[in-house]
Design a protein around this motif. Structure first.
Motif, PDB file in Angstrom:
ATOM      1  N   ARG A   1      68.626 -39.172  28.642  1.00  0.00           N
ATOM      2  CA  ARG A   1      67.718 -38.033  28.778  1.00  0.00           C
ATOM      3  C   ARG A   1      68.364 -36.757  28.276  1.00  0.00           C
ATOM      4  N   GLY A   2      69.650 -36.590  28.561  1.00  0.00           N
ATOM      5  CA  GLY A   2      70.362 -35.420  28.064  1.00  0.00           C
ATOM      6  C   GLY A   2      70.535 -35.455  26.553  1.00  0.00           C
ATOM      7  N   LEU A   3      70.782 -36.648  26.000  1.00  0.00           N
ATOM      8  CA  LEU A   3      70.964 -36.772  24.550  1.00  0.00           C
ATOM      9  C   LEU A   3      69.693 -36.435  23.789  1.00  0.00           C
ATOM     10  N   LEU A   4      68.533 -36.703  24.390  1.00  0.00           N
ATOM     11  CA  LEU A   4      67.261 -36.413  23.726  1.00  0.00           C
ATOM     12  C   LEU A   4      67.031 -34.910  23.558  1.00  0.00           C
TER      13      LEU A   4
ATOM     14  N   LYS B   1      56.783 -39.306  25.407  1.00  0.00           N
ATOM     15  CA  LYS B   1      56.182 -40.031  26.508  1.00  0.00           C
ATOM     16  C   LYS B   1      54.726 -39.617  26.676  1.00  0.00           C
ATOM     17  N   LEU B   2      53.946 -40.543  27.201  1.00  0.00           N
ATOM     18  CA  LEU B   2      52.548 -40.263  27.512  1.00  0.00           C
ATOM     19  C   LEU B   2      52.400 -40.094  29.020  1.00  0.00           C
ATOM     20  N   ASP B   3      51.648 -39.089  29.419  1.00  0.00           N
ATOM     21  CA  ASP B   3      51.432 -38.840  30.839  1.00  0.00           C
ATOM     22  C   ASP B   3      50.576 -39.956  31.418  1.00  0.00           C
ATOM     23  N   GLN B   4      51.093 -40.646  32.409  1.00  0.00           N
ATOM     24  CA  GLN B   4      50.374 -41.779  32.979  1.00  0.00           C
ATOM     25  C   GLN B   4      49.659 -41.439  34.284  1.00  0.00           C
ATOM     26  N   HIS B   5      49.576 -40.165  34.637  1.00  0.00           N
ATOM     27  CA  HIS B   5      48.836 -39.765  35.836  1.00  0.00           C
ATOM     28  C   HIS B   5      47.365 -39.605  35.455  1.00  0.00           C
ATOM     29  N   GLN B   6      46.722 -40.725  35.259  1.00  0.00           N
ATOM     30  CA  GLN B   6      45.353 -40.720  34.766  1.00  0.00           C
ATOM     31  C   GLN B   6      44.350 -40.589  35.906  1.00  0.00           C
ATOM     32  N   VAL B   7      43.253 -39.943  35.590  1.00  0.00           N
ATOM     33  CA  VAL B   7      42.137 -39.796  36.529  1.00  0.00           C
ATOM     34  C   VAL B   7      40.839 -40.097  35.775  1.00  0.00           C
TER      35      VAL B   7
ATOM     36  N   GLU C   1      62.535 -46.146  28.351  1.00  0.00           N
ATOM     37  CA  GLU C   1      61.892 -45.431  27.253  1.00  0.00           C
ATOM     38  C   GLU C   1      62.757 -44.274  26.742  1.00  0.00           C
ATOM     39  N   ASP C   2      63.623 -43.694  27.595  1.00  0.00           N
ATOM     40  CA  ASP C   2      64.530 -42.647  27.122  1.00  0.00           C
ATOM     41  C   ASP C   2      65.515 -43.212  26.098  1.00  0.00           C
ATOM     42  N   GLU C   3      66.079 -44.374  26.420  1.00  0.00           N
ATOM     43  CA  GLU C   3      67.025 -45.009  25.507  1.00  0.00           C
ATOM     44  C   GLU C   3      66.341 -45.416  24.210  1.00  0.00           C
ATOM     45  N   PHE C   4      65.145 -46.011  24.313  1.00  0.00           N
ATOM     46  CA  PHE C   4      64.444 -46.441  23.107  1.00  0.00           C
ATOM     47  C   PHE C   4      64.086 -45.244  22.237  1.00  0.00           C
ATOM     48  N   SER C   5      63.686 -44.137  22.851  1.00  0.00           N
ATOM     49  CA  SER C   5      63.362 -42.930  22.093  1.00  0.00           C
ATOM     50  C   SER C   5      64.587 -42.412  21.356  1.00  0.00           C
ATOM     51  N   ALA C   6      65.749 -42.438  22.020  1.00  0.00           N
ATOM     52  CA  ALA C   6      66.988 -41.984  21.377  1.00  0.00           C
ATOM     53  C   ALA C   6      67.358 -42.885  20.208  1.00  0.00           C
ATOM     54  N   VAL C   7      67.196 -44.195  20.377  1.00  0.00           N
ATOM     55  CA  VAL C   7      67.488 -45.152  19.304  1.00  0.00           C
ATOM     56  C   VAL C   7      66.606 -44.864  18.094  1.00  0.00           C
ATOM     57  N   CYS C   8      65.302 -44.705  18.310  1.00  0.00           N
ATOM     58  CA  CYS C   8      64.380 -44.458  17.201  1.00  0.00           C
ATOM     59  C   CYS C   8      64.696 -43.136  16.509  1.00  0.00           C
ATOM     60  N   SER C   9      65.003 -42.124  17.287  1.00  0.00           N
ATOM     61  CA  SER C   9      65.338 -40.826  16.713  1.00  0.00           C
ATOM     62  C   SER C   9      66.580 -40.916  15.835  1.00  0.00           C
TER      63      SER C   9
ATOM     64  N   ASN D   1      71.445 -33.463  17.450  1.00  0.00           N
ATOM     65  CA  ASN D   1      72.029 -34.696  16.940  1.00  0.00           C
ATOM     66  C   ASN D   1      72.428 -35.587  18.104  1.00  0.00           C
ATOM     67  N   ILE D   2      72.008 -36.861  18.044  1.00  0.00           N
ATOM     68  CA  ILE D   2      72.309 -37.795  19.120  1.00  0.00           C
ATOM     69  C   ILE D   2      73.813 -38.044  19.225  1.00  0.00           C
ATOM     70  N   THR D   3      74.467 -38.194  18.073  1.00  0.00           N
ATOM     71  CA  THR D   3      75.916 -38.401  18.052  1.00  0.00           C
ATOM     72  C   THR D   3      76.599 -37.215  17.381  1.00  0.00           C
ATOM     73  N   LYS D   4      77.877 -37.028  17.685  1.00  0.00           N
ATOM     74  CA  LYS D   4      78.635 -35.917  17.114  1.00  0.00           C
ATOM     75  C   LYS D   4      79.164 -36.244  15.721  1.00  0.00           C
ATOM     76  N   ASN D   5      79.462 -37.525  15.472  1.00  0.00           N
ATOM     77  CA  ASN D   5      80.209 -37.894  14.269  1.00  0.00           C
ATOM     78  C   ASN D   5      79.356 -38.459  13.141  1.00  0.00           C
ATOM     79  N   VAL D   6      78.167 -38.980  13.436  1.00  0.00           N
ATOM     80  CA  VAL D   6      77.329 -39.580  12.397  1.00  0.00           C
ATOM     81  C   VAL D   6      75.940 -38.963  12.472  1.00  0.00           C
ATOM     82  N   ALA D   7      75.636 -38.100  11.517  1.00  0.00           N
ATOM     83  CA  ALA D   7      74.324 -37.458  11.511  1.00  0.00           C
ATOM     84  C   ALA D   7      73.246 -38.405  11.005  1.00  0.00           C
ATOM     85  N   SER D   8      73.574 -39.220  10.000  1.00  0.00           N
ATOM     86  CA  SER D   8      72.617 -40.170   9.424  1.00  0.00           C
ATOM     87  C   SER D   8      73.290 -41.534   9.324  1.00  0.00           C
ATOM     88  N   PHE D   9      72.806 -42.494  10.108  1.00  0.00           N
ATOM     89  CA  PHE D   9      73.446 -43.801  10.092  1.00  0.00           C
ATOM     90  C   PHE D   9      73.262 -44.488   8.738  1.00  0.00           C
TER      91      PHE D   9
END
Length: 343
Positions: free
Chosen positions: A285-288, A63-69, A45-53, A292-300
């Motif tokens: 996780r660090g990129l999130l 992320k959604l907290d999954q420690h449900q009660v 989910e970290d990678e997918f979040s970075a891709v979408c961003s 900016n996710i990348t240094k060279n391309v702000a908008s793909f």
């Protein structure tokens, strides 16, 4: 912890001390290994979040907290991994996304698992989507496309690709660098350092200086006025390397051939590897945490448009799902005249 960070040699003992202070009786080495496995990016989910961003159409994803009660709720409800809102949606409510990474060509959920996910989605009245990472390929589709087989609910890679929403929601596209486009480096030979004889002739070592850098576009025209976005995009493609020599120079040519297509989300990984070649894998996780996710391309999307205008990208492909969900506006296809530059 990033790969180039130095971990203290007594990390397991430090973790054990913390666990003792908290009152937990757990093996510290086991905890340290689990932390390490989390840090190297096993949660897809970290990678997918970075891709979408990075793709540019995502307004919010977390992320959604999954420690449900209470604990008994788990028999009926399963909280999905992510909540996301895209600017391309026609509805106001966000979407729920369950993320899976599987290298088999079929994704399978037990009836209890998919039912508990759907129960939660129905409870909060939000659409439920599945994000599936197959090797380096990401696919996003509605959970309803998973069909019951003998026991489990399954979907094949082919069926998932046909209903892929990553383009219409997140802005993913595929593109092709034009045949013949590339970068050319000229090295001036200043001093011969060594010569070795071998079966094929001889090998020479020279002290060299780069005295010229140029590009060729998809029409074969030599260019020196190429935008930084286009230069970065060229690095995402598999280029053929050709070397030739003259008495005074060595020339390296990196040229695109007819190598199919590339998805934008896969280009992100290529860019990250280009920017940090000594890193074994992107630290998602660090990129999130970065602006900016990348240094060279702000908008793909802007970079792709520029590379097309500068005649380096030859094709851009927009993929539509077979079934347009109700939370995506109706898509009107416009047929372009044959003399249109994007036709």
């Amino acid at each position: 912890m990033q790969k180039n960070d130095v971990a203290p040699p007594d990390l397991p003992r430090l973790i054990q001390d913390v666990l003792a202070d908290l009152g937990y009786d757990v093996d510290a080495s086991t905890v340290a290994e689990k932390v390490r496995r989390l840090d190297i990016g096993l949660p897809a989910e970290d990678e997918f979040s970075a891709v979408c961003s990075w793709l540019g159409k995502c307004e919010l994803i977390h992320k959604l907290d999954q420690h449900q009660v209470p604990i008994s709720s788990k028999t009926k409800y399963q909280v999905p991994d992510l909540l996301a809102k895209f600017s391309t949606q026609s509805n106001k409510s966000p979407l729920l996304i369950e993320v899976k990474s599987k290298k088999d060509k079929q994704l399978s959920f037990t009836p209890e698992y998919i039912s508990s996910l759907q129960n939660y989605a129905d409870l909060v009245n939000m659409p439920l989507l599945i994000a599936w990472k197959y090797h380096s390929l990401w696919i996003l589709f509605e959970a309803k496309h998973m069909k019951k087989a003998v026991k489990n609910f399954n979907i094949t890679l082919d069926a998932a690709m046909k209903e892929n929403l990553l383009g219409v929601l997140a802005g993913d596209v595929a593109y092709r660098i034009g045949v013949g486009a590339g970068i050319h480096l000229s090295f001036r030979k200043d001093k011969l350092l060594n010569t070795e004889q071998n079966e094929d002739g001889k090998t020479e070592q020279w002290m060299t200086v780069i005295d010229d850098v140029s590009f060729t576009d998809r029409e074969g025209t030599r260019r020196i006025d190429v935008s930084s976005d286009t230069q970065a995009l060229i690095t995402t493609w598999d280029l053929d390397e050709v070397e030739d020599h003259t008495p005074s120079h060595m020339h390296l040519h990196f040229v695109a051939r007819d190598n199919g297509i590339q998805f934008a989300h896969h280009a992100l990984v290529r860019l990250l590897n280009w920017e940090a070649p000594n890193t074994a894998r992107p630290h998602w996780r660090g990129l999130l945490r970065k602006e900016n996710i990348t240094k060279n391309v702000a908008s793909f999307s802007s970079a792709l448009e520029m590379a097309f205008t500068e005649k380096f990208v030859s094709h851009v492909f927009h993929f539509l799902p077979h079934e347009i969900p109700e939370f995506v506006p109706p898509i009107r296809l416009q047929k372009l005249p044959m003399n249109h530059p994007k036709a």
